[in-house]
Design an enzyme around this catalytic site. Structure first.
Site, PDB file in Angstrom:
ATOM      1  N   ARG A  23      -9.464 -12.043   2.659  1.00 52.93           N
ATOM      2  CA  ARG A  23     -10.304 -13.146   2.173  1.00 52.93           C
ATOM      3  C   ARG A  23      -9.598 -14.493   2.316  1.00 52.93           C
ATOM      4  O   ARG A  23     -10.259 -15.523   2.458  1.00 52.93           O
ATOM      5  CB  ARG A  23     -10.732 -12.875   0.729  1.00 52.93           C
ATOM      6  N   LYS A  33       0.839  -1.189   0.000  1.00 52.99           N
ATOM      7  CA  LYS A  33       0.000   0.000   0.000  1.00 52.99           C
ATOM      8  C   LYS A  33       0.881   1.248   0.000  1.00 52.99           C
ATOM      9  O   LYS A  33       1.987   1.230   0.538  1.00 52.99           O
ATOM     10  CB  LYS A  33      -0.871   0.040   1.264  1.00 52.99           C
TER      11      LYS A  33
END
Length: 494
Positions: free
Chosen positions: A346, A272
């Site tokens: 996930r 990020k």
């Protein structure tokens, strides 16, 4: 702290509702006599406002045993909702807190209409008293003293036991939501996976719940390759946390909560930018929501079986971290091609869902700060939902409407399933692309829920607030704590 009385007595402050249609209610008329007609003058000159969430303070100046009256504007009765009441009372309790009021009463029946009875009002009042006055737990060396509301009296003609019960339930809901807020606001060097597990164990022991905390070696034995892949780069050990509440004699109809517990997310090798990394201590908002719900369940003891599963680790970069192009094997046996290490939540949830099923969950609700895509789609006030079972989703939706935590259903089409199954090297890929990102993440999780009734809740937009609001300060909101608990309390009702 809470009391119920039929008559008004001596208090520092009394909270009274004002509707546009009832500027001269029986209570206001009686009070106006003590004020020698001055209240009516204030109403006529609009010094006492009936506008939604307007708060008008009136000093008694010794004319009554009450020091100050706080009149709460609620607008027209036809547009009066639980959301209006929550916001108005949240703002009111903030005002009382700022005034350092320690003894307050609420004229409960003044808030009652055909839409909301005294029990509803009592629940909401006790709930938002905690929510509205919550303060950030900081690490500053200069600690400020805080004056707490010590006595809160509900004035009502209704049955005292029923009102006391509603006050208790509301208080528990508010307190547990604040517990979740505090967890989400904690810095990542303090709240590691190990510390989160310790918190969960303390919660389980307090409420006499069974629990399991799987260590790395046990996860390896069970084949939890998805969670372990996310943890590869970290010096902090992963934890698979499970709390087990037995509300029935038989272990049937088990609701399984699965909360994402990523204690910090750098994005891994799919790194990020700095702006996107700051604040990622809150990536365990799903875990906090699940633990908050379990706190409520532990306090109120509903007759329902519940499992809470939290896969927890941080996601960092190192020489051992997992990489794009890796192929990993999940606990379910399904293989996953990693296309994006920043789609790690996930992966952790995939093993969490499979583990919840192994522990006996018949219904699954996962909660996660999963995607930026859900914020683009729905903004910061609505949680995205996906499901493979409309009946279960309807129960979650009804619970969210009761708590005023709005959710909106997103679709799962066969073409979405084809996208997450599109890999030359594995059964699934973890990130098919930016288009429909929130839907892709939920669809991926559905591959592990399989035929078990399942609802996915993406709280990426609702878990935190950028600014102060009527129900709390900027920062963590405790999103979905009350909805999950209400689902359990109401589960199976017609």
């Amino acid at each position: 702290m809470f009391q119920v009385q039929k008559e008004l007595a001596s208090h520092e402050a009394v909270v009274v509702a004002l509707f546009e249609e009832e500027k001269t209610s029986s209570f206001v008329q009686e009070l106006d006599k003590a004020f020698e007609g001055q209240l009516q003058v204030l109403l006529e000159e609009k010094e006492l406002s009936t506008k939604k969430k307007a708060i008008s303070k009136v000093h008694s100046l010794g004319k009554t045993d009450v020091k100050r009256y706080y009149f709460v504007g609620l607008g027209k009765k036809e547009s009066y909702t639980t959301e209006t009441l929550r916001s108005a009372l949240g703002k009111t309790f903030k005002t009382l807190q700022a005034a350092k009021v320690q003894d307050a009463a609420i004229l409960l029946d003044s808030f009652v209409t055909e839409k909301l009875d005294a029990i509803d009002v009592a629940h909401i009042a006790a709930e938002v008293q905690g929510l509205g006055t919550y303060e950030l737990q900081t690490y500053k060396s200069d600690k400020k003293d805080r004056v707490e509301l010590e006595k809160f009296t509900a004035i009502t003609a209704e049955d005292a036991q029923e009102i006391e019960a509603a006050l208790t339930v509301g208080y528990v809901h508010g307190r547990a939501t604040n517990s979740a807020r505090t967890l989400v606001n904690m810095p990542p060097n303090v709240l590691t996976a190990t510390k989160l597990a310790e918190y969960a164990v303390e919660l389980a022991e307090k409420y006499d719940m069974d629990y399991k905390v799987l260590e790395k070696e046990e996860m390896e034995e069970l084949g939890m390759g998805a969670l372990l892949a996310v943890n590869q780069g970290s010096v902090e050990p992963p934890k698979m946390i499970a709390l087990i509440y037995k509300g029935k004699e038989e272990w049937t109809d088990v609701i399984g909560f699965v909360g994402k517990g990523i204690t910090y997310d750098t994005g891994g090798y799919s790194l990020k930018p700095r702006e996107g990394m700051v604040g990622m201590k809150g990536d365990m908002g799903g875990a906090a929501a699940v633990l908050g719900a379990m706190e409520i369940i532990g306090e109120l003891r509903p007759e329902q079986n519940v499992i809470a599963v939290i896969p927890s680790t941080d996601n960092v970069v190192s020489g051992t971290a997992f990489k794009p192009d890796d192929v990993i094997t999940s606990m379910s046996g399904k293989t996953i091609e990693v296309l994006n290490t920043d789609a790690e939540g996930r992966l952790a949830l995939a093993d969490g869902i499979t583990y919840a099923k192994k522990l006996g969950a018949n219904y699954l609700i996962d909660v996660a700060t999963l995607t930026g895509g859900v914020i683009v789609a729905l903004g910061n006030h609505t949680t995205g939902a996906m499901t493979n079972n409309e009946e279960l989703f309807e129960q979650v939706l009804e619970a969210s409407m009761e708590t005023d935590e709005s959710i909106w259903q997103l679709p799962i089409f066969d073409r979405d399933k084809e996208r997450v199954r599109n890999s030359k090297f594995a059964d699934l890929n973890n990130s098919p692309g930016r288009e429909g990102h929130a839907v892709m993440a939920g669809t991926f999780l559905g591959e592990f829920a399989e035929d078990t009734p399942w609802v996915h809740l993406d709280i990426a937009g609702t878990s935190e607030s950028s600014g102060a609001h009527d129900l709390g300060p900027a920062g963590a909101t405790g999103a979905m704590v009350r909805t999950l608990a209400t689902l359990v309390e109401r589960f199976g009702e017609e």
